[in-house]
Design a protein around this motif. Structure first.
Motif, PDB file in Angstrom:
ATOM      1  N   THR A  64       0.751  -1.359  -0.106  1.00  0.00           N
ATOM      2  CA  THR A  64      -0.032   0.139   0.063  1.00  0.00           C
ATOM      3  C   THR A  64       1.020   1.328   0.028  1.00  0.00           C
ATOM      4  O   THR A  64       0.707   2.170  -0.702  1.00  0.00           O
ATOM      5  CB  THR A  64      -0.719   0.128   1.173  1.00  0.00           C
ATOM      6  OG1 THR A  64      -1.847  -0.999   0.820  1.00  0.00           O
ATOM      7  CG2 THR A  64      -1.629   1.296   1.252  1.00  0.00           C
ATOM      8  N   ASP A 183      -6.031  -1.428  -4.941  1.00  0.00           N
ATOM      9  CA  ASP A 183      -5.453  -1.872  -3.749  1.00  0.00           C
ATOM     10  C   ASP A 183      -6.300  -3.053  -3.281  1.00  0.00           C
ATOM     11  O   ASP A 183      -7.265  -2.471  -2.632  1.00  0.00           O
ATOM     12  CB  ASP A 183      -4.908  -0.794  -2.622  1.00  0.00           C
ATOM     13  CG  ASP A 183      -4.266  -1.356  -1.706  1.00  0.00           C
ATOM     14  OD1 ASP A 183      -3.899  -2.351  -1.570  1.00  0.00           O
ATOM     15  OD2 ASP A 183      -4.009  -0.452  -0.891  1.00  0.00           O
ATOM     16  N   GLU A 184      -6.175  -4.254  -3.456  1.00  0.00           N
ATOM     17  CA  GLU A 184      -6.958  -5.163  -3.085  1.00  0.00           C
ATOM     18  C   GLU A 184      -8.314  -4.828  -3.392  1.00  0.00           C
ATOM     19  O   GLU A 184      -9.266  -4.976  -2.349  1.00  0.00           O
ATOM     20  CB  GLU A 184      -6.936  -5.564  -1.665  1.00  0.00           C
ATOM     21  CG  GLU A 184      -5.470  -5.796  -1.243  1.00  0.00           C
ATOM     22  CD  GLU A 184      -5.000  -6.328   0.221  1.00  0.00           C
ATOM     23  OE1 GLU A 184      -6.000  -6.878   0.674  1.00  0.00           O
ATOM     24  OE2 GLU A 184      -3.891  -6.350   0.582  1.00  0.00           O
TER      25      GLU A 184
HETATM   26 MG   LIG Z   1      -2.296  -2.778   2.356  1.00  0.00          MG
END
Ligand SMILES: [Mg+2]
Ligand SMILES: Nc1ncnc2c1ncn2[C@@H]1O[C@H](COP(=O)(O)OP(=O)(O)O)[C@@H](O)[C@H]1O
Lengths: 241, 840
Positions: A64, A183-184
């Motif tokens: 991240t 991000d995911e």
């Molecule tokens: Mg993360």
């Protein structure tokens, strides 16, 4: 009037040999109450225009953080970072904001739609920030592209998780950014819904020719990207370009 | 739009659009901001509007209130013939009025200090007197205010005694058109003809009376030009002239100072409101942090975020301010009803734009001064925050531009307070005191948290939990203390000031203060007077001095009209002054400069002058003061200056002449009588029966008149200050509500760990009790300091702490804090552990 209204095309004058992302010895550390935390410790990364990069690695490894640096949301502590022809380390806050709305789209795990705005308004926002007059027309087209043409006036609270993430996807791509960061994006969705969202994401990317950096836990998902790199304790390993 | 603004900001239209979208979601969390602003603005709007309405009433009714276009106040001397001739040649009509104080004696022997107004046939030049029944008032008859009839148990037809005359009561005086020009301040009104007054024998040389001549000009006459011509024709007469457009000076001075006190009380409400604004806005923006971070991620510059929330805040402030203006106008209306009896004119209520705009400006500046800081912080929430759990921008500081704007708003607020105040120095002092009080409460909170942090781990049970709650990071200790404390500080200060003034006029009467003043004792009555009082029961001490009336006409040879006296000393140059003569210094006098004359001095006239007046007039030893006594100018050389203790309740004269000059002039005497208060009635009756022309004034009654006026002012102040407390309670409620989620979670965890409801309640009682007690203590201290400063520097008088007021402050604060804590606790304890834990 100037750059605000003129529509910047993604990847304007890049030669194919120039990388869209070029990071050298990139480091990132933050000061916290327990002392300085070195989160990224010398990351080298090159991503070509149009490439899709999968970023995997254990939780807490710094994925991240790297994404935030790429989006210009954090500043590197060391090394150099060029994204879409811009030297992010040299830009001030407002220049970074302009850079984001012109060049970068972001999809979050937790969607992050603004609850007080309708789907259409959420999607139109980046174009509004850029002063675009056709913001709402293009936002509507973008929502149709993710199959939500019938939910324009709905608020996030009235949409399911999958629908919310599709709105977020429309929002991230509405300005046809050069770089899409995710991000995911399926982390909060069930498998089937997640699959649908990912199909949309890859479809859009292909149609727009957007470069993609996708953070995920899901090895199968990562495999859909052309290249996969692994983050481990603030360092990239395997498949580094 | 410039490229720069476009790039950095996105433009106001976009900010407006986004703001409108955000506002759609409702403004529940900002309601407290709205109400806080509205309360403060209401207080200021009400005070300003009432003030303007009274002024407008005075102006509109000016001529009627004055009883003519121009009034000439001649003092104790009749209007000089030359002046009268000049006026008669130019006026359409004139009317003579004489007012004096006397005792009115009922057939029962009961007596009351009254103000007799003797009028001629032309009275009133304007408006109408309402007598009940409507009969003409003839010589030998009087009409009295209903209050008099009530007090003395009179009925129509009764034969009364006034001086040496025995007039008959023929009517009740229901309305007097010119009451504002001649307010019956020392006693209720008796209306009579001039012939009736002459028959009383009360008009003697040296009597304290007031002659005036009202003038009605021919149609189209210019009052100002008339006054100017009169002054030019008689430059040396020291004529006191008023036109209908110049308001009653004494009354407007009183109104000015009352109004500025009220405005400051309103500002205190606004200050607490400002704290409510700051906390409300902060809570609101904390709830918006995710939205702000998202927008930053999507490329919104921080300037746009700031603009968008500023627009929302201003829109809401506008609503709060308008609500405040409406409420304030409503309050004015209520206050006008409440004050109806004590105002000289009915106020002309209307939504005056001036005071309303001023109140709105105060509200706007307060909103900006208190909200820009949290707004500036919120605008700096980084987009990166979205990826993290904790979104609150710990320790973030607003940008320099925002800081500068906030400072500018605060400075403008202070500037406005000082610029619009009647007394700028006092207003500046108020601002400094307000800042100091805020600082005191913050320091007190920091201290309490520090101590709590130090000692909590050494304690057990409820005390440990309660103290730990006080110093936990993010605890609203300081906010609760400030919000409670400021309102109570204000109320305490007002109560202490009022209490101290009251003590001075009532309880604190000097031990040796006289019971009575007897005025107008004639020279030929002196021996009989002395003999009579010597035989009266309970009398312990009698003092007597000659009393003359004198007008100062020149200082150092300069006519007083051209003398520039310092403020606070100019009053003594206008009109009549009391003058006495004495071989020896008055008892208790302290000679400041020069020396007293020899007891057997018989040389050129000397005078002893009050030291502060000498300073204000810029005269000293050897300078000449010219006094007009009974129409003759006499020159006195200043021999010394004295410090006069005006509060001693004895006989004080600004001017004391050397003996040998004034004995021959016709004059009267004043006596003070001190003795057993139980015998007061007997003493008054005996003296005034034996000497019908002598008026006895009971000191205690006079002081009670002053005290009654005081308490009306105090009531108005307390009402305004209550709005401060209301704001404070709102802010307190907001703070408790904001902490409620944590409280619920704590309660659940504690219950899971096996704590009983009693244990949890006790911990919170400790927390709120300590906060309440500390802020109560600080409020008592700060209130004392403020009241001390006002007494000492504004009123120049002594101050004593009133322990009852302090105790009430402490208890009130404790009760409020515990009350709110109790409600919060009860609500928190109702939460069911299972539900709360599943929801996590
Ligand atoms: Mg993360
Ligand atoms: N502001 C911060 N202060 C302290 N530590 C942080 C901060 N931000 C991130 N970290 C730490 O840096 C590491 C990397 O975080 P992150 O980039 O979120 O990893 P990933 O996304 O791979 O899980 C984690 O150990 C995290 O706790």
């Amino acid at each position: 009037m100037d750059a605000i209204t003129s529509h910047p095309r993604p990847l304007p004058e890049q030669t194919p040999t120039e990388s869209l992302i070029e990071a050298r010895a990139l480091s990132f550390s933050v000061a916290s109450s327990g002392g300085v935390v070195n989160i990224l410790r010398g990351v080298d990364l090159k991503v070509q225009p149009g490439e899709a990069l999968g970023l995997v690695g254990p939780s807490g490894s710094g994925k991240t953080s790297l994404l935030m640096l790429l989006a210009g949301l954090e500043r590197p502590s060391g090394g150099t970072l060029r994204v879409a022809g811009a030297d992010l380390a040299a830009m001030d806050e407002d220049a970074l904001a302009r850079f984001r709305r012109e060049k970068v789209g972001i999809v979050f795990q937790a969607f992050h739609l603004i609850p007080s705005m309708t789907a259409l308004e959420n999607v139109a926002m980046p174009l509004e920030f850029a002063g675009r007059r056709d913001a709402f027309d293009r936002a509507e087209a973008s929502l149709r592209a993710v199959g939500l043409g019938h939910r324009l006036g709905h608020y996030p609270g009235q949409l399911s998780g999958g629908e919310q993430q599709r709105v977020a996807l429309a929002r991230a791509t509405v300005a046809e950014p050069a770089l899409l960061l995710a991000d995911e994006p399926t982390g909060n969705l069930d498998r089937a819904t997640g699959g649908l969202v990912m199909d949309l994401l890859f479809g859009l990317r292909e149609r727009l020719g957007t470069t993609l950096v996708l953070v995920t836990h899901d090895e199968a998902l990562a495999a859909r990207c052309g290249r996969v790199v692994r983050m481990e304790d603030g360092l990239l390993s395997g498949g580094v370009a | 739009m410039s490229a720069r603004a476009g790039a950095g900001f996105g433009g106001w239209p976009l900010a407006f659009r986004l703001a409108r979208r955000e506002l759609r979601g409702g403004v529940r969390s900002l309601r407290i901001v709205l109400v806080c602003l509205a309360l403060g603005v209401a207080a200021i709007a009400a005070v300003g509007t009432l003030r303007t309405a009274i002024d407008a009433g005075l102006r509109a009714d000016g001529a009627r209130l004055l009883g003519g276009d121009v009034e000439l106040r001649a003092g104790s001397q009749p209007v000089p013939d030359a002046v009268r001739g000049f006026i008669n040649a130019r006026a359409a009509r004139t009317s003579d009025i004489t007012i004096l104080r006397s005792l009115l004696v009922a057939p029962s022997g009961e007596r009351l200090l009254v103000e007799v107004k003797a009028v001629d046939a032309a009275y009133p030049l304007l408006g109408a007197v309402v007598l009940d029944p409507a009969v003409p008032l003839r010589d030998g008859e009087v009409a009295v205010e209903p209050l008099i009839a009530e007090r003395l148990g009179l009925k129509l037809g009764d034969e009364l005694r006034l001086g040496e005359a025995h007039p008959r009561l023929v009517a009740l005086l229901r309305a007097e058109p010119d009451k504002a020009a001649t307010p019956a301040f020392f006693g209720p009104r008796v209306l009579a003809t001039r012939a009736t007054l002459d028959a009383t024998g009360l008009i003697q040389p040296g009597s304290l009376l007031q002659h005036s001549l009202r003038v009605q000009l021919p149609p189209g006459g210019d009052a100002a030009a008339f006054v100017a011509a009169l002054r030019q024709a008689f430059p040396d007469e020291g004529l006191r002239l008023r036109t209908a457009s110049t308001a009653e000076p004494g009354f407007s001075r009183f109104m000015d100072s009352t109004a500025s006190f009220l405005v400051l009380a309103g500002l205190t409400a606004l200050l607490v409101g400002g704290i409510g604004v700051a906390t409300g806005v902060r809570a609101w923006l904390e709830a918006r942090a995710r939205t702000i971070a998202t927008m930053r991620c999507l490329g919104a510059p921080s300037g746009l975020v700031l603009a968008m929330y500023l627009v929302q805040l201003l829109a809401l402030s506008a609503v709060g301010i308008i609500a405040g203006l409406v409420a304030g106008y409503g309050l004015t209306w209520l206050a006008a009803q409440f004050l109806a009896g004590s105002l000289p004119v009915p106020p002309r209520l209307a939504p005056y734009p001036g005071p309303l705009a001023l109140a709105a400006l105060y509200g706007l500046l307060t909103a900006l001064a208190f909200a820009l800081w949290p707004l500036g912080r919120a605008a700096r929430i980084p987009g990166a925050a979205l990826f993290r759990d904790a979104i609150a921008p710990e320790g973030a500081r607003p940008g320099w531009g925002v800081l500068a704007a906030q400072l500018a708003a605060a400075a403008a607020l202070i500037g406005l307070v000082v610029a619009t105040a009647g007394d700028p120095r006092f207003a500046a002092g108020f601002c400094a005191a307000a800042l100091a009080t805020l600082g005191l409460f913050r320091l007190g909170a920091a201290g309490l948290m520090l101590v709590a942090g130090r000692v909590s781990h050494r304690l057990r049970g409820a005390w440990r939990l309660g103290l730990a709650n006080l110093h936990r990071p993010g605890a609203p200790t300081a906010l609760v203390m400030v919000s409670l404390g400021i309102g109570l500080t204000t109320l305490t200060a007002i109560a202490q000031i009022e209490g101290n003034l009251r003590r001075q006029v009532e309880a604190d009467l000097p031990k040796r203060a006289p019971n009575f003043f007897f005025v107008d004792i004639q020279q030929d009555q002196l021996a009989r007077f002395d003999a009579l009082v010597a035989t009266l029961p309970g009398v312990e001490e009698v003092r007597r001095v000659p009393n003359l009336r004198a007008r100062i006409t020149a200082l150092k040879g300069v006519p007083v009209a051209q003398v520039r006296a310092a403020p606070g000393s100019e009053w003594a140059l206008a009109g009549d002054r009391g003058l006495t003569y004495s071989a020896t210094p008055p008892e208790g006098a302290r000679i400041v400069t020069g020396a007293w004359w020899a007891p057997d001095y018989r040389g050129a006239p000397l005078v002893s002058l009050d030291a502060s007046l000498a300073e204000g007039w810029n005269v000293g030893i050897g300078d000449v003061v010219t006094l007009n006594i009974l129409g003759r100018d006499l020159e006195f050389r200043i021999a010394n200056t004295r410090a006069v203790n005006w509060r001693g309740m004895g006989m004080n004269f600004a001017l004391v002449a050397s003996p040998g000059v004034l004995e021959a002039a016709p004059h009267s005497n004043i006596a003070t009588v001190r003795g057993d208060p139980a015998q007061d009635a007997t003493v008054l009756r005996s003296v005034t029966d034996a000497f019908p022309n002598v008026t006895g004034v009971r000191v205690r009654d006079a002081l009670e008149t002053v005290a009654a006026l005081l308490s009306r002012v105090a009531t108005a102040l307390t009402a305004t200050a209550s709005l401060t407390l209301a704001s404070g309670v709102l802010v307190l409620g907001g703070a408790v509500a904001a902490g409620q989620r944590r409280r619920v979670r704590d309660a659940v965890v504690l219950k899971v760990l096996g704590a009983t409801r009693g244990q949890i309640s006790a911990a919170w009682a400790v927390e709120f009790g300590l906060v309440g007690a500390t802020s109560g203590l600080l409020a008592a201290v700060a209130g004392c300091a403020a009241s001390w400063a006002v007494m000492r520097f504004m009123l120049g008088s002594a101050w004593v702490p009133l322990w009852g007021v302090m105790a009430a402050t402490l208890l009130g604060c404790l009760a409020l804090a515990l009350g709110f804590g109790r409600i919060g606790t009860a609500l928190a304890l109702r939460a069911r552990p299972a539900g709360e834990l599943r929801g996590e």
